[in-house]
Write an enzyme that holds these catalytic residues in place. Structure first.
Site, PDB file in Angstrom:
ATOM      1  N   GLY A  13      -7.359  -7.866  -5.065  1.00 19.88           N
ATOM      2  CA  GLY A  13      -8.699  -7.988  -5.423  1.00 19.88           C
ATOM      3  C   GLY A  13      -9.724  -8.761  -4.686  1.00 19.88           C
ATOM      4  O   GLY A  13     -10.692  -9.004  -5.514  1.00 19.88           O
ATOM      5  N   SER A  14      -9.651  -8.890  -3.442  1.00 22.28           N
ATOM      6  CA  SER A  14     -10.643  -9.658  -2.612  1.00 22.28           C
ATOM      7  C   SER A  14     -12.008  -8.761  -2.575  1.00 22.28           C
ATOM      8  O   SER A  14     -12.988  -9.438  -2.442  1.00 22.28           O
ATOM      9  CB  SER A  14     -10.231  -9.955  -1.358  1.00 22.28           C
ATOM     10  OG  SER A  14     -10.255  -8.994  -0.558  1.00 22.28           O
ATOM     11  N   ASN A  15     -11.908  -7.563  -2.321  1.00 19.50           N
ATOM     12  CA  ASN A  15     -13.231  -6.722  -2.759  1.00 19.50           C
ATOM     13  C   ASN A  15     -13.886  -7.049  -4.034  1.00 19.50           C
ATOM     14  O   ASN A  15     -14.987  -6.838  -4.162  1.00 19.50           O
ATOM     15  CB  ASN A  15     -12.875  -5.315  -2.036  1.00 19.50           C
ATOM     16  CG  ASN A  15     -13.058  -5.137  -0.567  1.00 19.50           C
ATOM     17  OD1 ASN A  15     -14.026  -5.156   0.077  1.00 19.50           O
ATOM     18  ND2 ASN A  15     -11.813  -5.289  -0.023  1.00 19.50           N
ATOM     19  N   ARG A  93      -3.755   4.730  -6.380  1.00 11.27           N
ATOM     20  CA  ARG A  93      -3.321   6.011  -7.069  1.00 11.27           C
ATOM     21  C   ARG A  93      -4.134   7.046  -6.683  1.00 11.27           C
ATOM     22  O   ARG A  93      -5.412   6.795  -6.835  1.00 11.27           O
ATOM     23  CB  ARG A  93      -3.244   5.711  -8.543  1.00 11.27           C
ATOM     24  CG  ARG A  93      -2.592   6.654  -9.381  1.00 11.27           C
ATOM     25  CD  ARG A  93      -2.090   6.366 -10.605  1.00 11.27           C
ATOM     26  NE  ARG A  93      -1.813   7.489 -11.367  1.00 11.27           N
ATOM     27  CZ  ARG A  93      -0.424   7.958 -11.782  1.00 11.27           C
ATOM     28  NH1 ARG A  93       0.532   7.194 -11.188  1.00 11.27           N
ATOM     29  NH2 ARG A  93      -0.294   9.104 -12.259  1.00 11.27           N
ATOM     30  N   ASN A 109     -15.534   4.394  -2.616  1.00  9.79           N
ATOM     31  CA  ASN A 109     -14.023   3.625  -1.986  1.00  9.79           C
ATOM     32  C   ASN A 109     -14.315   2.810  -0.908  1.00  9.79           C
ATOM     33  O   ASN A 109     -15.518   3.335  -0.221  1.00  9.79           O
ATOM     34  CB  ASN A 109     -13.114   4.778  -1.991  1.00  9.79           C
ATOM     35  CG  ASN A 109     -11.788   4.078  -1.499  1.00  9.79           C
ATOM     36  OD1 ASN A 109     -11.272   3.181  -1.944  1.00  9.79           O
ATOM     37  ND2 ASN A 109     -10.958   4.721  -0.339  1.00  9.79           N
ATOM     38  N   HIS A 111     -12.679   1.773   2.912  1.00 10.69           N
ATOM     39  CA  HIS A 111     -11.206   1.829   3.402  1.00 10.69           C
ATOM     40  C   HIS A 111     -11.465   0.972   4.851  1.00 10.69           C
ATOM     41  O   HIS A 111     -12.469   0.855   5.549  1.00 10.69           O
ATOM     42  CB  HIS A 111     -10.942   3.293   3.778  1.00 10.69           C
ATOM     43  CG  HIS A 111      -9.748   3.433   4.725  1.00 10.69           C
ATOM     44  ND1 HIS A 111      -8.507   3.419   4.127  1.00 10.69           N
ATOM     45  CD2 HIS A 111      -9.424   3.802   6.093  1.00 10.69           C
ATOM     46  CE1 HIS A 111      -7.645   3.737   5.033  1.00 10.69           C
ATOM     47  NE2 HIS A 111      -8.353   3.800   6.218  1.00 10.69           N
ATOM     48  N   GLU A 176     -15.579  -6.088   5.218  1.00 17.29           N
ATOM     49  CA  GLU A 176     -15.474  -5.090   3.811  1.00 17.29           C
ATOM     50  C   GLU A 176     -16.198  -5.951   2.639  1.00 17.29           C
ATOM     51  O   GLU A 176     -17.044  -5.404   1.906  1.00 17.29           O
ATOM     52  CB  GLU A 176     -14.245  -5.087   3.339  1.00 17.29           C
ATOM     53  CG  GLU A 176     -13.138  -4.214   4.250  1.00 17.29           C
ATOM     54  CD  GLU A 176     -11.911  -3.913   3.851  1.00 17.29           C
ATOM     55  OE1 GLU A 176     -11.671  -3.806   2.618  1.00 17.29           O
ATOM     56  OE2 GLU A 176     -10.894  -4.287   4.654  1.00 17.29           O
TER      57      GLU A 176
HETATM   58  C1  GAR Z   1      -8.909  -3.345   1.377  1.00 16.59           C
HETATM   59  O1  GAR Z   1      -8.702  -3.707   2.838  1.00 16.59           O
HETATM   60  C2  GAR Z   1      -9.519  -1.940   1.301  1.00 16.59           C
HETATM   61  O2  GAR Z   1     -10.215  -1.443   2.239  1.00 16.59           O
HETATM   62  C3  GAR Z   1      -7.941  -1.129   1.269  1.00 16.59           C
HETATM   63  O3  GAR Z   1      -7.024  -1.855   0.705  1.00 16.59           O
HETATM   64  C4  GAR Z   1      -7.313  -3.400   0.667  1.00 16.59           C
HETATM   65  C5  GAR Z   1      -7.502  -3.980  -0.815  1.00 16.59           C
HETATM   66  O4  GAR Z   1      -7.608  -5.223  -0.707  1.00 16.59           O
HETATM   67  N1  GAR Z   1      -7.970   0.345   0.649  1.00 16.59           N
HETATM   68  C6  GAR Z   1      -7.358   1.158   1.489  1.00 16.59           C
HETATM   69  O5  GAR Z   1      -6.739   0.978   2.294  1.00 16.59           O
HETATM   70  C7  GAR Z   1      -7.608   2.456   0.913  1.00 16.59           C
HETATM   71  N2  GAR Z   1      -7.153   3.609   1.610  1.00 16.59           N
HETATM   72  P1  GAR Z   1      -8.360  -6.301  -1.831  1.00 16.59           P
HETATM   73  O6  GAR Z   1      -7.484  -5.764  -3.043  1.00 16.59           O
HETATM   74  O7  GAR Z   1      -8.175  -7.635  -1.377  1.00 16.59           O
HETATM   75  O8  GAR Z   1      -9.762  -5.706  -1.993  1.00 16.59           O
END
Ligand code: GAR
Length: 217
Positions: A13-15, A93, A109, A111, A176
């Site tokens: 959950g950093s984003n 999911r 989203n 990525h 991000e």
């Molecule tokens: C993030 O780097 C996001 O871009 C990636 O998962 C990570 C979640 O980190 N998402 C994907 O790869 C989607 N295909 P977070 O939980 O610290 O935000």
């Protein structure tokens, strides 16, 4: 009126935290109304609760392959809170085409690659194996295909020869955390419009920087 946003997470959950931080600013055009996780053990849940955000867990595991069953429960939770925009933030999911269609243009989203390059798993490893000199992160509208859809915003970083998936992912994560709140701001302010498969933006600033890497002196 601030737009009501749900953040969907599955893990750290950093984003999500970056979005919560940005939305705490008085002039931010959206409010984080709820954080929903499909896993009760997602570390992000505690962070969200500590920030005073409502959290909900809708375990997806018991639904197995019954995606529609899970989504019915999720949709009910979103409706109950009057959610207008969904931000997926490490939500692991897949959705049915029906759910995606229902939220088309209102579900973002993020990525960690410059899409359409390197969708799916291990995008950092994919970038390193391809030998690209620039990589980055993409915020896009969600379509049924994974890690694809109209691109709202991208940010780039250089890829160094000695990068590992870990060092590259750390550098991209910083990007991000900058672009996700900015992209949400654009959507919440109605400054983006969908034209077919493309997202157009009414940009308010000029940016003509060129990134070149590697550089020799
Ligand atoms: C993030 O780097 C996001 O871009 C990636 O998962 C990570 C979640 O980190 N998402 C994907 O790869 C989607 N295909 P977070 O939980 O610290 O935000």
């Amino acid at each position: 009126m601030k737009r009501r946003v749900a953040i969907l997470i599955s893990g750290r959950g950093s984003n999500m935290a970056a979005l919560i931080r940005a939305a705490a600013q008085p002039d931010f055009p959206a409010e984080i109304a709820v954080v929903i996780s499909n896993r009760g053990d997602a570390a992000g849940l505690q962070k969200a609760a500590e920030s005073g955000i409502a959290v909900e867990v809708i375990e997806s595991k018991p639904f197995g392959k019954d995606r529609a069953g899970f989504e019915a429960k999720l949709q009910a939770a979103l409706d109950a809170r009057g959610i207008e925009i969904i931000c997926l933030a490490g939500f692991m999911r897949l959705f049915t085409a029906e759910f995606v269609q229902h939220w088309y243009g209102r579900m973002l989203n993020i990525h960690p690659s410059l899409l359409p390059s390197f969708p799916g798993l291990d995008p950092h490893g994919q970038a390193l194996r391809a030998g690209v000199k620039l990589s980055g992160a993409t915020v896009h509208f969600v379509i049924p295909e994974t890690d694809a859809g109209p691109i709202v915003m991208q940010g780039a970083v250089v890829v160094r020869d000695d990068d590992t998936p870990e060092t590259l992912s750390t550098r991209i994560l910083g990007v991000e955390h900058r672009i996700y709140p900015e992209a949400l701001k654009l959507l919440a302010r109605d400054l983006v419009r969908l034209e077919g498969d493309l997202c157009r933006t009414t940009a308010t600033e000029q940016a003509d920087q060129v990134m070149i890497w590697p550089v020799v002196s």
